[in-house]
Design a protein around this motif. Structure first.
Motif, PDB file in Angstrom:
ATOM      1  N   SER A 180       0.811  -1.215   0.000  1.00 53.25           N
ATOM      2  CA  SER A 180       0.000   0.000   0.000  1.00 53.25           C
ATOM      3  C   SER A 180       0.842   1.262   0.000  1.00 53.25           C
ATOM      4  O   SER A 180       0.425   2.300  -0.533  1.00 53.25           O
ATOM      5  CB  SER A 180      -0.938   0.011   1.213  1.00 53.25           C
ATOM      6  OG  SER A 180      -0.207   0.151   2.423  1.00 53.25           O
ATOM      7  N   MET A 181       2.054   1.187   0.585  1.00 57.38           N
ATOM      8  CA  MET A 181       2.937   2.347   0.637  1.00 57.38           C
ATOM      9  C   MET A 181       3.906   2.408  -0.548  1.00 57.38           C
ATOM     10  O   MET A 181       4.653   3.373  -0.692  1.00 57.38           O
ATOM     11  CB  MET A 181       3.732   2.348   1.948  1.00 57.38           C
ATOM     12  CG  MET A 181       2.876   2.438   3.188  1.00 57.38           C
ATOM     13  SD  MET A 181       3.849   2.591   4.721  1.00 57.38           S
ATOM     14  CE  MET A 181       4.391   4.310   4.581  1.00 57.38           C
ATOM     15  N   GLY A 182       3.882   1.384  -1.388  1.00 57.05           N
ATOM     16  CA  GLY A 182       4.764   1.370  -2.544  1.00 57.05           C
ATOM     17  C   GLY A 182       6.229   1.277  -2.174  1.00 57.05           C
ATOM     18  O   GLY A 182       7.083   1.940  -2.771  1.00 57.05           O
ATOM     19  N   LEU A 183       6.533   0.409  -1.196  1.00 51.44           N
ATOM     20  CA  LEU A 183       7.907   0.248  -0.725  1.00 51.44           C
ATOM     21  C   LEU A 183       8.417  -1.158  -1.038  1.00 51.44           C
ATOM     22  O   LEU A 183       7.630  -2.105  -1.132  1.00 51.44           O
ATOM     23  CB  LEU A 183       7.979   0.475   0.793  1.00 51.44           C
ATOM     24  CG  LEU A 183       7.725   1.897   1.276  1.00 51.44           C
ATOM     25  CD1 LEU A 183       7.657   1.929   2.795  1.00 51.44           C
ATOM     26  CD2 LEU A 183       8.811   2.832   0.767  1.00 51.44           C
ATOM     27  N   PRO A 184       9.723  -1.321  -1.177  1.00 56.77           N
ATOM     28  CA  PRO A 184      10.272  -2.677  -1.342  1.00 56.77           C
ATOM     29  C   PRO A 184      10.058  -3.485  -0.063  1.00 56.77           C
ATOM     30  O   PRO A 184      10.015  -2.922   1.039  1.00 56.77           O
ATOM     31  CB  PRO A 184      11.747  -2.436  -1.633  1.00 56.77           C
ATOM     32  CG  PRO A 184      12.042  -1.070  -1.120  1.00 56.77           C
ATOM     33  CD  PRO A 184      10.774  -0.291  -1.241  1.00 56.77           C
ATOM     34  N   TYR A 185       9.943  -4.798  -0.215  1.00 54.06           N
ATOM     35  CA  TYR A 185       9.531  -5.673   0.888  1.00 54.06           C
ATOM     36  C   TYR A 185      10.399  -6.919   0.940  1.00 54.06           C
ATOM     37  O   TYR A 185      10.765  -7.476  -0.097  1.00 54.06           O
ATOM     38  CB  TYR A 185       8.063  -6.065   0.683  1.00 54.06           C
ATOM     39  CG  TYR A 185       7.558  -7.152   1.590  1.00 54.06           C
ATOM     40  CD1 TYR A 185       7.405  -6.929   2.961  1.00 54.06           C
ATOM     41  CD2 TYR A 185       7.214  -8.409   1.086  1.00 54.06           C
ATOM     42  CE1 TYR A 185       6.928  -7.929   3.798  1.00 54.06           C
ATOM     43  CE2 TYR A 185       6.731  -9.408   1.913  1.00 54.06           C
ATOM     44  CZ  TYR A 185       6.596  -9.166   3.270  1.00 54.06           C
ATOM     45  OH  TYR A 185       6.124 -10.151   4.095  1.00 54.06           O
ATOM     46  N   VAL A 186      10.728  -7.345   2.161  1.00 53.55           N
ATOM     47  CA  VAL A 186      11.478  -8.582   2.363  1.00 53.55           C
ATOM     48  C   VAL A 186      10.735  -9.467   3.358  1.00 53.55           C
ATOM     49  O   VAL A 186      10.441  -9.029   4.480  1.00 53.55           O
ATOM     50  CB  VAL A 186      12.899  -8.309   2.899  1.00 53.55           C
ATOM     51  CG1 VAL A 186      13.640  -9.628   3.082  1.00 53.55           C
ATOM     52  CG2 VAL A 186      13.670  -7.413   1.950  1.00 53.55           C
ATOM     53  N   PHE A 187      10.420 -10.693   2.954  1.00 52.53           N
ATOM     54  CA  PHE A 187       9.808 -11.663   3.855  1.00 52.53           C
ATOM     55  C   PHE A 187      10.915 -12.375   4.629  1.00 52.53           C
ATOM     56  O   PHE A 187      11.882 -12.858   4.038  1.00 52.53           O
ATOM     57  CB  PHE A 187       8.983 -12.672   3.062  1.00 52.53           C
ATOM     58  CG  PHE A 187       8.281 -13.690   3.922  1.00 52.53           C
ATOM     59  CD1 PHE A 187       7.044 -13.418   4.470  1.00 52.53           C
ATOM     60  CD2 PHE A 187       8.860 -14.923   4.191  1.00 52.53           C
ATOM     61  CE1 PHE A 187       6.390 -14.348   5.272  1.00 52.53           C
ATOM     62  CE2 PHE A 187       8.228 -15.865   4.985  1.00 52.53           C
ATOM     63  CZ  PHE A 187       6.980 -15.566   5.526  1.00 52.53           C
ATOM     64  N   LEU A 221       5.072 -17.837   3.333  1.00 51.15           N
ATOM     65  CA  LEU A 221       5.877 -17.146   2.323  1.00 51.15           C
ATOM     66  C   LEU A 221       5.082 -16.869   1.046  1.00 51.15           C
ATOM     67  O   LEU A 221       5.037 -15.729   0.562  1.00 51.15           O
ATOM     68  CB  LEU A 221       7.118 -17.973   2.003  1.00 51.15           C
ATOM     69  CG  LEU A 221       7.942 -17.559   0.778  1.00 51.15           C
ATOM     70  CD1 LEU A 221       8.433 -16.131   0.919  1.00 51.15           C
ATOM     71  CD2 LEU A 221       9.100 -18.515   0.563  1.00 51.15           C
ATOM     72  N   GLU A 222       4.457 -17.899   0.477  1.00 55.05           N
ATOM     73  CA  GLU A 222       3.760 -17.730  -0.799  1.00 55.05           C
ATOM     74  C   GLU A 222       2.625 -16.713  -0.682  1.00 55.05           C
ATOM     75  O   GLU A 222       2.442 -15.860  -1.561  1.00 55.05           O
ATOM     76  CB  GLU A 222       3.211 -19.072  -1.290  1.00 55.05           C
ATOM     77  CG  GLU A 222       4.279 -20.055  -1.744  1.00 55.05           C
ATOM     78  CD  GLU A 222       4.931 -20.798  -0.595  1.00 55.05           C
ATOM     79  OE1 GLU A 222       4.499 -20.623   0.579  1.00 55.05           O
ATOM     80  OE2 GLU A 222       5.893 -21.555  -0.851  1.00 55.05           O
ATOM     81  N   ARG A 223       1.868 -16.791   0.413  1.00 56.58           N
ATOM     82  CA  ARG A 223       0.754 -15.860   0.594  1.00 56.58           C
ATOM     83  C   ARG A 223       1.257 -14.423   0.728  1.00 56.58           C
ATOM     84  O   ARG A 223       0.688 -13.494   0.152  1.00 56.58           O
ATOM     85  CB  ARG A 223      -0.066 -16.246   1.820  1.00 56.58           C
ATOM     86  CG  ARG A 223      -1.185 -15.253   2.131  1.00 56.58           C
ATOM     87  CD  ARG A 223      -2.092 -15.732   3.245  1.00 56.58           C
ATOM     88  NE  ARG A 223      -2.984 -14.677   3.700  1.00 56.58           N
ATOM     89  CZ  ARG A 223      -4.081 -14.304   3.073  1.00 56.58           C
ATOM     90  NH1 ARG A 223      -4.430 -14.894   1.948  1.00 56.58           N
ATOM     91  NH2 ARG A 223      -4.854 -13.341   3.558  1.00 56.58           N
ATOM     92  N   ALA A 224       2.334 -14.221   1.502  1.00 59.58           N
ATOM     93  CA  ALA A 224       2.866 -12.870   1.695  1.00 59.58           C
ATOM     94  C   ALA A 224       3.325 -12.265   0.371  1.00 59.58           C
ATOM     95  O   ALA A 224       3.048 -11.090   0.077  1.00 59.58           O
ATOM     96  CB  ALA A 224       4.018 -12.899   2.696  1.00 59.58           C
ATOM     97  N   LEU A 225       4.015 -13.047  -0.452  1.00 58.77           N
ATOM     98  CA  LEU A 225       4.470 -12.540  -1.740  1.00 58.77           C
ATOM     99  C   LEU A 225       3.296 -12.205  -2.653  1.00 58.77           C
ATOM    100  O   LEU A 225       3.314 -11.192  -3.362  1.00 58.77           O
ATOM    101  CB  LEU A 225       5.382 -13.563  -2.412  1.00 58.77           C
ATOM    102  CG  LEU A 225       6.752 -13.793  -1.769  1.00 58.77           C
ATOM    103  CD1 LEU A 225       7.549 -14.815  -2.571  1.00 58.77           C
ATOM    104  CD2 LEU A 225       7.540 -12.488  -1.652  1.00 58.77           C
TER     105      LEU A 225
END
Length: 350
Positions: free
Chosen positions: A192-199, A208-212
């Protein structure tokens, strides 16, 4: 061997402390690993934030980042991550603006929502001043983004006045901000914030799959980022032989089992200590936890782990994997070095 293309590689470091090792020796060993990662061409080197753990010396990521930046030339250095509930957003912004001034274009600010410790330590951290309430996590992320930018942020008073705030007086760049997490919440917030993300796959791997999917499908372009950007973390041990790799994995697997069963934590055992303790204890539950964790780690010879990393990246459509080199030490190995971790990084790019 795999036909999947090799992803870019990065490093996550918790600054492990083993039996009879001092904090000074543990930090020296990690800085040597950072230097080697820089020379080997790794993309980034991040320090985690954990508190009051006998086997972990990464309590203050900004201090470690500054030391690593001074010892390296091209690798990006950063936090994986700063646990924002423990800190004032302004202090975090000031620290990372200063780091960006020290190493322009090489600083990453990875931010997490968990406290990274137990309730007692959380309260002690919060006694030092105003801290970031978990409920205000999204707004504090926005505050940091503004504060570290060259334009700074503006405080608007209810009376109608304004007050300009800058994390550093005259910035000409800003650290790259990443959101970290292991839940649906963090993935959705990053999107929602348009930021890069690391699980945080190295920690559990569950979800993992759901978060991505949530991150990629819900992503909204922002000034920081036009399309989704993510990579994954993974625990890995590489050695000249599979037998050595499996042996070096045992101390960290034992530590994981102690965490999961709420047993008192200790400094990280050596391989010999861990094996002897397992034989003496005969703890079926602990061994089951270790086997479950081992099934999600990448352990083996250099070519084998290289192939596993490439397949892991391809399976989840990422072009970068951040390796947490969890190789333990044998009795007699130098206290101010980490041969197993260095060996893992070297073999992954051999």
């Amino acid at each position: 061997m795999t036909s999947a293309p090799a992803p870019a590689l990065s490093v996550l470091d918790l600054v492990p402390v083993r039996t009879a090792q001092t904090s000074a020796q543990a930090v020296a060993a990690s800085l040597a690993v950072a230097e080697r990662a820089d020379a080997l061409g790794y993309r980034r080197y991040w320090f985690a934030e954990h508190h009051n753990m006998p086997a972990v010396a990464s309590t203050t990521p900004p201090v470690l980042i500054a030391a690593a930046a001074a010892r390296t030339r091209r690798i990006r250095v950063g936090s994986g991550g700063v646990m924002l509930p423990n800190h004032s957003p302004l202090v975090v912004a000031e620290q990372f603006a200063a780091l960006e001034a020290l190493a322009p274009g090489r600083i990453d600010l990875g931010i997490g929502r968990a406290p990274g410790s137990d309730p007692v330590i959380t309260q002690l951290l919060r006694m030092s001043g105003t801290t970031s309430d978990v409920e205000r996590f999204p707004s504090h992320i926005s505050d940091i983004l503004g504060l570290v930018s060259p334009d700074g942020a503006t405080v608007r008073f209810s009376s109608g006045g304004e007050y300009s705030v800058h994390a550093t007086p005259s910035a000409d760049g800003a650290p790259e901000v990443w959101l970290l997490g292991s839940s649906d919440y963090s993935a959705q917030l990053a999107a929602s914030m348009g930021l890069p993300y690391v699980f945080a796959n190295h920690f559990s791997g569950e979800g993992l799959e759901r978060a991505l999917e949530l991150y990629r499908s819900g992503f909204r372009p922002s000034e920081q980022l036009l399309e989704p950007r993510t990579f994954l973390t993974i625990n890995a041990v590489a050695a000249p032989t599979a037998e050595e790799a499996e042996a070096r994995a045992v101390p960290q697997l034992r530590m994981m089992a102690r965490l999961r069963t709420n047993k008192p934590l200790t400094a990280l055992e050596t391989v010999e200590e861990a094996r002897a303790a397992m034989a003496a204890e005969g703890d079926a539950l602990a061994e089951s936890i270790m086997q479950s964790a081992r099934s999600r780690w990448l352990v083996g010879t250099g070519p084998d782990v290289q192939a596993q990393v490439a397949d892991f990246a391809a399976a989840h459509s990422v072009d970068e994997v951040m390796v947490s080199p969890v190789a333990g030490s044998f009795d007699g190995e130098p206290m101010d070095a980490s041969p197993g971790r260095l060996q893992t990084l070297e073999l992954l790019v051999a």
